[in-house]
Scaffold this active site. Sequence first.
Site, mmCIF file in Angstrom:
data_model
loop_
_atom_site.group_PDB
_atom_site.id
_atom_site.type_symbol
_atom_site.label_atom_id
_atom_site.label_comp_id
_atom_site.label_asym_id
_atom_site.label_seq_id
_atom_site.Cartn_x
_atom_site.Cartn_y
_atom_site.Cartn_z
ATOM 1 N N LYS A 287 84.258 -4.498 35.899
ATOM 2 C CA LYS A 287 84.632 -5.829 35.403
ATOM 3 C C LYS A 287 86.133 -6.046 35.593
ATOM 4 C CE LYS A 287 80.960 -6.341 32.008
ATOM 5 N NZ LYS A 287 80.380 -7.622 32.402
ATOM 6 N N LYS B 119 71.715 -4.811 19.299
ATOM 7 C CA LYS B 119 70.885 -5.873 19.864
ATOM 8 C C LYS B 119 70.514 -6.858 18.767
ATOM 9 C CE LYS B 119 68.853 -3.399 23.714
ATOM 10 N NZ LYS B 119 69.503 -4.264 24.697
ATOM 11 N N GLU C 43 74.899 -7.851 21.499
ATOM 12 C CA GLU C 43 73.957 -8.620 22.314
ATOM 13 C C GLU C 43 73.091 -9.480 21.410
ATOM 14 O OE1 GLU C 43 72.223 -6.103 25.732
ATOM 15 O OE2 GLU C 43 72.600 -4.693 24.111
ATOM 16 N N HIS D 47 79.058 3.090 28.233
ATOM 17 C CA HIS D 47 79.961 1.935 28.250
ATOM 18 C C HIS D 47 81.066 1.983 27.172
ATOM 19 C CE1 HIS D 47 77.102 0.431 31.005
ATOM 20 N NE2 HIS D 47 76.224 -0.009 30.140
ATOM 21 N N ASP E 36 72.005 4.465 25.253
ATOM 22 C CA ASP E 36 72.006 3.358 26.209
ATOM 23 C C ASP E 36 73.390 2.725 26.345
ATOM 24 O OD1 ASP E 36 70.472 1.679 27.979
ATOM 25 O OD2 ASP E 36 70.742 0.058 26.535
ATOM 26 N N LYS F 234 72.985 4.569 35.298
ATOM 27 C CA LYS F 234 72.727 5.188 34.002
ATOM 28 C C LYS F 234 71.228 5.040 33.696
ATOM 29 C CE LYS F 234 72.723 1.400 30.893
ATOM 30 N NZ LYS F 234 73.200 0.620 29.800
ATOM 31 N N ARG G 104 57.875 1.391 46.664
ATOM 32 C CA ARG G 104 56.469 1.738 46.918
ATOM 33 C C ARG G 104 55.680 0.601 47.565
ATOM 34 N NH1 ARG G 104 54.825 4.240 41.264
ATOM 35 N NH2 ARG G 104 56.018 2.413 40.734
HETATM 36 P P1 NAD Z 1 62.439 -1.520 37.850
HETATM 37 O O1 NAD Z 1 61.356 -0.824 37.118
HETATM 38 O O2 NAD Z 1 62.511 -2.999 37.814
HETATM 39 O O3 NAD Z 1 62.372 -1.104 39.399
HETATM 40 C C1 NAD Z 1 62.106 0.199 39.783
HETATM 41 C C2 NAD Z 1 61.989 0.260 41.297
HETATM 42 O O4 NAD Z 1 61.652 1.614 41.631
HETATM 43 C C3 NAD Z 1 60.899 -0.617 41.913
HETATM 44 O O5 NAD Z 1 61.406 -1.139 43.135
HETATM 45 C C4 NAD Z 1 59.783 0.381 42.212
HETATM 46 O O6 NAD Z 1 58.993 0.025 43.334
HETATM 47 C C5 NAD Z 1 60.568 1.604 42.546
HETATM 48 N N1 NAD Z 1 59.787 2.821 42.348
HETATM 49 C C6 NAD Z 1 59.195 3.265 41.205
HETATM 50 N N2 NAD Z 1 58.525 4.425 41.449
HETATM 51 C C7 NAD Z 1 58.702 4.715 42.757
HETATM 52 C C8 NAD Z 1 58.255 5.759 43.599
HETATM 53 N N3 NAD Z 1 57.493 6.764 43.158
HETATM 54 N N4 NAD Z 1 58.650 5.735 44.890
HETATM 55 C C9 NAD Z 1 59.410 4.728 45.366
HETATM 56 N N5 NAD Z 1 59.874 3.712 44.627
HETATM 57 C C10 NAD Z 1 59.513 3.698 43.322
HETATM 58 O O7 NAD Z 1 63.809 -0.845 37.355
HETATM 59 P P2 NAD Z 1 65.264 -1.516 37.300
HETATM 60 O O8 NAD Z 1 65.389 -2.296 36.052
HETATM 61 O O9 NAD Z 1 65.562 -2.174 38.596
HETATM 62 O O10 NAD Z 1 66.207 -0.245 37.082
HETATM 63 C C11 NAD Z 1 66.534 0.666 38.109
HETATM 64 C C12 NAD Z 1 67.548 1.666 37.592
HETATM 65 O O11 NAD Z 1 68.732 1.003 37.189
HETATM 66 C C13 NAD Z 1 67.094 2.461 36.371
HETATM 67 O O12 NAD Z 1 67.676 3.739 36.446
HETATM 68 C C14 NAD Z 1 67.699 1.701 35.215
HETATM 69 O O13 NAD Z 1 67.873 2.522 34.086
HETATM 70 C C15 NAD Z 1 69.016 1.302 35.841
HETATM 71 N N6 NAD Z 1 69.636 0.134 35.234
HETATM 72 C C16 NAD Z 1 69.004 -1.077 35.267
HETATM 73 C C17 NAD Z 1 69.634 -2.189 34.741
HETATM 74 C C18 NAD Z 1 68.993 -3.542 34.795
HETATM 75 O O14 NAD Z 1 69.651 -4.500 34.406
HETATM 76 N N7 NAD Z 1 67.789 -3.696 35.267
HETATM 77 C C19 NAD Z 1 70.900 -2.065 34.143
HETATM 78 C C20 NAD Z 1 71.530 -0.816 34.129
HETATM 79 C C21 NAD Z 1 70.878 0.268 34.685
#
Ligand code: NAD
Length: 484
Positions: free
Chosen positions: A184, A331, A218, A242, A237, A150, A51
């Site tokens: 991994k 956790k 964790e 996993h 989660d 996920k 966004r």
């Molecule tokens: P985050 O909240 O940090 O980032 C979300 C992203 O989505 C941002 O770039 C935001 O700008 C964008 N976004 C949100 N609403 C939007 C919209 N309406 N239009 C366009 N873009 C939009 O989330 P994250 O931690 O990066 O996680 C992303 C995905 O990965 C999720 O499904 C999360 O469950 C999964 N995930 C994350 C991790 C992690 O370590 N962060 C691990 C496993 C899975």
Amino acid sequence: MTTRIIPVDPFDLVIFGATGDLAARKLLPALFHRDRDGQIPDRARIVGCARSDLDDEGFRDLARAALEEHVDAEYRTGDALDRFLARLHYISIDVFGDKGWSPLRALLSEPEEARIRVFYLSVGPSLFGPIADALKTHGLADEARLVVEKPIGHDGDSAKELNDRIGAVFDESRVYRIDHYLGKETVQNLIALRFANALFEPLWNAKHIESVRITVAETLGVEDRASYYDKAGAMRDMVQNHLLQLLCLTAMEPPHHFEADALRDEKLKVLRALRPLSGTEALKASVRGQYAGYPEEAENPASTTETYVALKAEIGTWRWAGTPFYLRTGKKLRSRLSEIVVLFRQTPHQIFDDLATPVAPNSLVIRLQPDEAITLSITTKDPGPGGFRMRETPLDMSFTGKDEEGFRMPDAYERLVMDVVRGNQTLFMRRDEVAAAWAWIDPIMDAWREGGGKPEEYDRGSEGPMSAMELMIRDGRRWRSLAP
Ligand code: NAD
């Protein structure tokens, strides 16, 4: 050690959520390393979408900062960083609006030659459906591949709904459901160990294995993910994806070929063979815990979300009847430790009468965190003439090459993202696997809900709730300590 790098075909990888946490910590660093190692061809492009109102340069600045934080300086030498950043483009899109889609289409149709197109949805799952629909509406989905993170749903019904919606645009052969544990090295080595060696397979059954214990512990709490986590909990989660994936790879029959559907067929059979748990049986075979102070952190004083789960799973097959699989994850535990312990049975007859301590059974430990390693513990004689004493000797079967000059352990995402570009779905979850995993999990969570009550509180930095210890003690077993 020299690793053979086979460059992939030219691609455009579009990351939705490119300004988010996952992109900064995992995706951009993984792509950087693949580029630095020469696997990404010159013409490949990475397009960030989110966004925020940025241009290419603004996104490159953001990416540079992320790489400086998450990639060791020794790898950012020479022109590697600038060359990588030059591949990056950015288009501002709000998934729910019309803005941005035409520029994205224009950018993607610039190259004259055919190239692989990948959409990586690094956004919350509520955006998966709207993005898939929009990609279709704007004529971007044909032939493209879709990567989703996920969680896939919060129960069987919602997973079906999500998969239906994605499936209406992308057929299953183009959908890549990431479970990064499968990327991994050690997890893949479990497959190699089992199926490239004649040694283990004859022993890999209930006759010789007394139990399997899978732990993902964790030290961190929910940190800034509380709003997501409080609706999810450890079962959704961690266990649904996993831990069950690790269980599948440990328990599955040898696939006829190391190929996506052959492997996933075998994993699916394991999930379907899990003995169903519901009602009082589910309550008896499961423990849920919550670390002290969690409700305050989640800003939900009445929260009954579990931050810890222990489970006793049984697989109803000829191979596994009589060998329980114990799972635990949580956790704020004593240490960060992920491992699969395959514990073999005692020798059928003990010939050493006078030992102060009985001969320990063999165990194979596949450790994923904090460092990756595989150890087989065997009993040997303590050297020396004085009597016949035994000792446990760990055989280090590590393969990480970490002692070899110049070798860097690749992150799971490096392999997985390149697998998507190569079109290899072997290490990704198929739709029916996700459904089968939920079909086993849902009744357990129903039993928790119907049984009322709250998760048992456990101390931060501890081994988990007492009931989890009792779950094992009832069976005459003990967990391995989480001591580092
Ligand atoms: P985050 O909240 O940090 O980032 C979300 C992203 O989505 C941002 O770039 C935001 O700008 C964008 N976004 C949100 N609403 C939007 C919209 N309406 N239009 C366009 N873009 C939009 O989330 P994250 O931690 O990066 O996680 C992303 C995905 O990965 C999720 O499904 C999360 O469950 C999964 N995930 C994350 C991790 C992690 O370590 N962060 C691990 C496993 C899975």
